[in-house]
Design a protein around this motif. Sequence first.
Motif, PDB file in Angstrom:
ATOM      1  N   GLU A 296       0.826  -1.207   0.000  1.00  0.00           N
ATOM      2  CA  GLU A 296       0.000   0.000   0.000  1.00  0.00           C
ATOM      3  C   GLU A 296       0.857   1.253   0.000  1.00  0.00           C
ATOM      4  O   GLU A 296       0.591   2.209  -0.751  1.00  0.00           O
ATOM      5  N   ARG A 297       1.896   1.253   0.822  1.00  0.00           N
ATOM      6  CA  ARG A 297       2.779   2.418   0.885  1.00  0.00           C
ATOM      7  C   ARG A 297       3.500   2.630  -0.446  1.00  0.00           C
ATOM      8  O   ARG A 297       3.654   3.767  -0.917  1.00  0.00           O
ATOM      9  N   ALA A 298       3.932   1.538  -1.076  1.00  0.00           N
ATOM     10  CA  ALA A 298       4.641   1.650  -2.353  1.00  0.00           C
ATOM     11  C   ALA A 298       3.719   2.177  -3.445  1.00  0.00           C
ATOM     12  O   ALA A 298       4.118   3.013  -4.275  1.00  0.00           O
ATOM     13  N   LEU A 299       2.469   1.714  -3.468  1.00  0.00           N
ATOM     14  CA  LEU A 299       1.513   2.198  -4.463  1.00  0.00           C
ATOM     15  C   LEU A 299       1.240   3.688  -4.285  1.00  0.00           C
ATOM     16  O   LEU A 299       1.033   4.419  -5.263  1.00  0.00           O
ATOM     17  N   THR A 300       1.266   4.148  -3.042  1.00  0.00           N
ATOM     18  CA  THR A 300       1.036   5.568  -2.751  1.00  0.00           C
ATOM     19  C   THR A 300       2.265   6.412  -3.090  1.00  0.00           C
ATOM     20  O   THR A 300       2.158   7.474  -3.710  1.00  0.00           O
ATOM     21  N   ASP A 301       3.441   5.923  -2.699  1.00  0.00           N
ATOM     22  CA  ASP A 301       4.673   6.689  -2.889  1.00  0.00           C
ATOM     23  C   ASP A 301       5.130   6.726  -4.345  1.00  0.00           C
ATOM     24  O   ASP A 301       5.821   7.662  -4.759  1.00  0.00           O
ATOM     25  N   TYR A 302       4.768   5.693  -5.119  1.00  0.00           N
ATOM     26  CA  TYR A 302       5.205   5.612  -6.515  1.00  0.00           C
ATOM     27  C   TYR A 302       3.980   5.437  -7.420  1.00  0.00           C
ATOM     28  O   TYR A 302       3.711   4.340  -7.925  1.00  0.00           O
ATOM     29  N   PRO A 303       3.231   6.508  -7.657  1.00  0.00           N
ATOM     30  CA  PRO A 303       1.953   6.408  -8.372  1.00  0.00           C
ATOM     31  C   PRO A 303       2.070   6.037  -9.841  1.00  0.00           C
ATOM     32  O   PRO A 303       1.058   5.741 -10.483  1.00  0.00           O
ATOM     33  N   ASP A 304       3.276   6.029 -10.381  1.00  0.00           N
ATOM     34  CA  ASP A 304       3.466   5.671 -11.788  1.00  0.00           C
ATOM     35  C   ASP A 304       4.159   4.324 -11.953  1.00  0.00           C
ATOM     36  O   ASP A 304       4.540   3.966 -13.072  1.00  0.00           O
ATOM     37  N   SER A 305       4.331   3.588 -10.860  1.00  0.00           N
ATOM     38  CA  SER A 305       5.107   2.352 -10.897  1.00  0.00           C
ATOM     39  C   SER A 305       4.223   1.137 -10.678  1.00  0.00           C
ATOM     40  O   SER A 305       3.192   1.208  -9.996  1.00  0.00           O
ATOM     41  N   VAL A 306       4.648   0.021 -11.249  1.00  0.00           N
ATOM     42  CA  VAL A 306       4.024  -1.266 -10.977  1.00  0.00           C
ATOM     43  C   VAL A 306       4.612  -1.810  -9.679  1.00  0.00           C
ATOM     44  O   VAL A 306       5.815  -1.682  -9.421  1.00  0.00           O
ATOM     45  N   VAL A 307       3.769  -2.410  -8.851  1.00  0.00           N
ATOM     46  CA  VAL A 307       4.207  -2.962  -7.571  1.00  0.00           C
ATOM     47  C   VAL A 307       3.867  -4.452  -7.538  1.00  0.00           C
ATOM     48  O   VAL A 307       2.723  -4.837  -7.820  1.00  0.00           O
ATOM     49  N   VAL A 308       4.839  -5.283  -7.213  1.00  0.00           N
ATOM     50  CA  VAL A 308       4.600  -6.716  -7.040  1.00  0.00           C
ATOM     51  C   VAL A 308       5.090  -7.115  -5.650  1.00  0.00           C
ATOM     52  O   VAL A 308       5.963  -6.461  -5.074  1.00  0.00           O
TER      53      VAL A 308
ATOM     54  N   ASP B  85      -7.019  -9.753  -0.823  1.00  0.00           N
ATOM     55  CA  ASP B  85      -8.277  -9.307  -0.210  1.00  0.00           C
ATOM     56  C   ASP B  85      -8.060  -8.095   0.688  1.00  0.00           C
ATOM     57  O   ASP B  85      -8.876  -7.163   0.710  1.00  0.00           O
ATOM     58  N   ASP B  86      -6.946  -8.118   1.439  1.00  0.00           N
ATOM     59  CA  ASP B  86      -6.629  -7.007   2.333  1.00  0.00           C
ATOM     60  C   ASP B  86      -6.441  -5.724   1.537  1.00  0.00           C
ATOM     61  O   ASP B  86      -6.995  -4.656   1.873  1.00  0.00           O
ATOM     62  N   LEU B  87      -5.681  -5.794   0.451  1.00  0.00           N
ATOM     63  CA  LEU B  87      -5.420  -4.599  -0.354  1.00  0.00           C
ATOM     64  C   LEU B  87      -6.688  -4.081  -1.013  1.00  0.00           C
ATOM     65  O   LEU B  87      -6.932  -2.868  -1.061  1.00  0.00           O
ATOM     66  N   ARG B  88      -7.516  -4.986  -1.504  1.00  0.00           N
ATOM     67  CA  ARG B  88      -8.765  -4.556  -2.130  1.00  0.00           C
ATOM     68  C   ARG B  88      -9.651  -3.842  -1.102  1.00  0.00           C
ATOM     69  O   ARG B  88     -10.294  -2.839  -1.412  1.00  0.00           O
ATOM     70  N   GLY B  89      -9.653  -4.356   0.119  1.00  0.00           N
ATOM     71  CA  GLY B  89     -10.440  -3.732   1.169  1.00  0.00           C
ATOM     72  C   GLY B  89      -9.939  -2.350   1.550  1.00  0.00           C
ATOM     73  O   GLY B  89     -10.705  -1.523   2.063  1.00  0.00           O
ATOM     74  N   ARG B  90      -8.664  -2.083   1.291  1.00  0.00           N
ATOM     75  CA  ARG B  90      -8.112  -0.763   1.605  1.00  0.00           C
ATOM     76  C   ARG B  90      -8.379   0.249   0.496  1.00  0.00           C
ATOM     77  O   ARG B  90      -8.074   1.437   0.645  1.00  0.00           O
ATOM     78  N   GLY B  91      -8.877  -0.224  -0.630  1.00  0.00           N
ATOM     79  CA  GLY B  91      -9.206   0.676  -1.723  1.00  0.00           C
ATOM     80  C   GLY B  91      -8.013   1.178  -2.504  1.00  0.00           C
ATOM     81  O   GLY B  91      -8.072   2.263  -3.101  1.00  0.00           O
ATOM     82  N   VAL B  92      -6.920   0.419  -2.538  1.00  0.00           N
ATOM     83  CA  VAL B  92      -5.731   0.854  -3.274  1.00  0.00           C
ATOM     84  C   VAL B  92      -5.929   0.618  -4.766  1.00  0.00           C
ATOM     85  O   VAL B  92      -6.873  -0.051  -5.204  1.00  0.00           O
ATOM     86  N   ASP B  93      -5.023   1.152  -5.572  1.00  0.00           N
ATOM     87  CA  ASP B  93      -5.078   1.002  -7.021  1.00  0.00           C
ATOM     88  C   ASP B  93      -4.593  -0.397  -7.400  1.00  0.00           C
ATOM     89  O   ASP B  93      -3.404  -0.623  -7.591  1.00  0.00           O
ATOM     90  N   MET B  94      -5.515  -1.324  -7.518  1.00  0.00           N
ATOM     91  CA  MET B  94      -5.166  -2.715  -7.807  1.00  0.00           C
ATOM     92  C   MET B  94      -4.689  -2.918  -9.243  1.00  0.00           C
ATOM     93  O   MET B  94      -4.123  -3.960  -9.565  1.00  0.00           O
ATOM     94  N   SER B  95      -4.906  -1.930 -10.110  1.00  0.00           N
ATOM     95  CA  SER B  95      -4.493  -2.097 -11.508  1.00  0.00           C
ATOM     96  C   SER B  95      -2.975  -2.144 -11.639  1.00  0.00           C
ATOM     97  O   SER B  95      -2.446  -2.727 -12.590  1.00  0.00           O
ATOM     98  N   ARG B  96      -2.264  -1.549 -10.681  1.00  0.00           N
ATOM     99  CA  ARG B  96      -0.797  -1.512 -10.753  1.00  0.00           C
ATOM    100  C   ARG B  96      -0.138  -2.556  -9.863  1.00  0.00           C
ATOM    101  O   ARG B  96       1.082  -2.561  -9.713  1.00  0.00           O
TER     102      ARG B  96
END
Length: 368
Positions: free
Chosen positions: A85-97, A108-119
């Motif tokens: 979640e922190r990486a998706l927020t800090d790097y909005p143009d990057s893919v995170v694995v 499921d946890d990440l989806r529940g937090r409402g993060v950008d699951m597309s990346r």
Amino acid sequence: MSAFRSHGRGHLDGPVVVFGTGLLGASIGLGLRGRGVSVFLSDPSPTNQAVAVDIGAGKPLGGLDGPPQLVVVAAPPDVTADVVERALTDYPDSVVVDIASVKQAIQDDLRGRGVDMSRYVGTHPMAGREKSGPVAARGELFTSMPWVLCPSEETSPEALQAARSLAGDLGAIVSQFTAEEHDQAVALVSHLPQVMSSLLASRLQGTPLHALSLAGNGLRDTTRIAASDPTLWVQILGNNAPKMVEILHGVREDLNRLIGTLEEPTAPGARLDLAQLISEGNAGQARIPGKHGGPPQAYSWLTVLVDDRPGQIARLLTEIGEIGVNVEDLRLDHSSGQNVGMVELSVMPNKHDLLVEALTDRGWRVLQ
């Protein structure tokens, strides 16, 4: 989603950020650096990060200038979602694995937090060593090993390709599963073996040493992974508990069946039941993929006695190469009470007699 397997060769341009510099994170860094990709590292442990930098796995994250192409989260399972979640927020143009060994709970946890699951892509490299930490890292750790990709319904094609490129650039064999399919599979092929090995090894506590001196390869093979890190496995098993419970219920049924039979081993049908139990194990073992992930192969085994002194195993393997026989598998053991080693070799059945005869002619002591 149907599973597939491929070599997944890709071409990451970098830079790549790796959060977590344990065995896997540092190995990813070494492997990518060996292919000319810029890697930047971060770890909550300054010591781990410093060691990873010293061995050439990457540079400290503070030196990063600009957005990374890819962020790899190599954190323990219990904090993976937080770091992703922190990486998706800090790097909005990057893919995170991430590379955690459980997938559904994190997804499921990440989806529940409402993060950008597309990346985001959940992945799991099926590689490791009995040693841990960056000092055990190897750039070739993932070569020809399975690497599972578990994209969600929201994962973009670009993010999935970046994850596939990571695995491919490190030489892994890529498979794609849903998160649920992955967790079900690893519960059986990875997590259950760990539990069974640990349970067996736990029975050895307090066993007299003279009894353990009788141990052979059977005990060593089945307890090897019992030396794994307890802290890590508490997290893995806890996060995949539903799948494990389902499988363990089946194991309990088999154990109850075996106990019931052995309580009356001479009762009518008891011997047949024991034979069926062992035969069921034969059938399951025969389904394990063979060399290079191909179909199961029935190999022939032979044992060669070698003097317990330097150079003997190397000489044996050299002579087998000169004979023109390929060794499919190899095990080592030592003879109790004698200063000799036992090299167990598996070869294709049509090469067995040829190898026995040729090695015997060369003066080797061969047991069939």
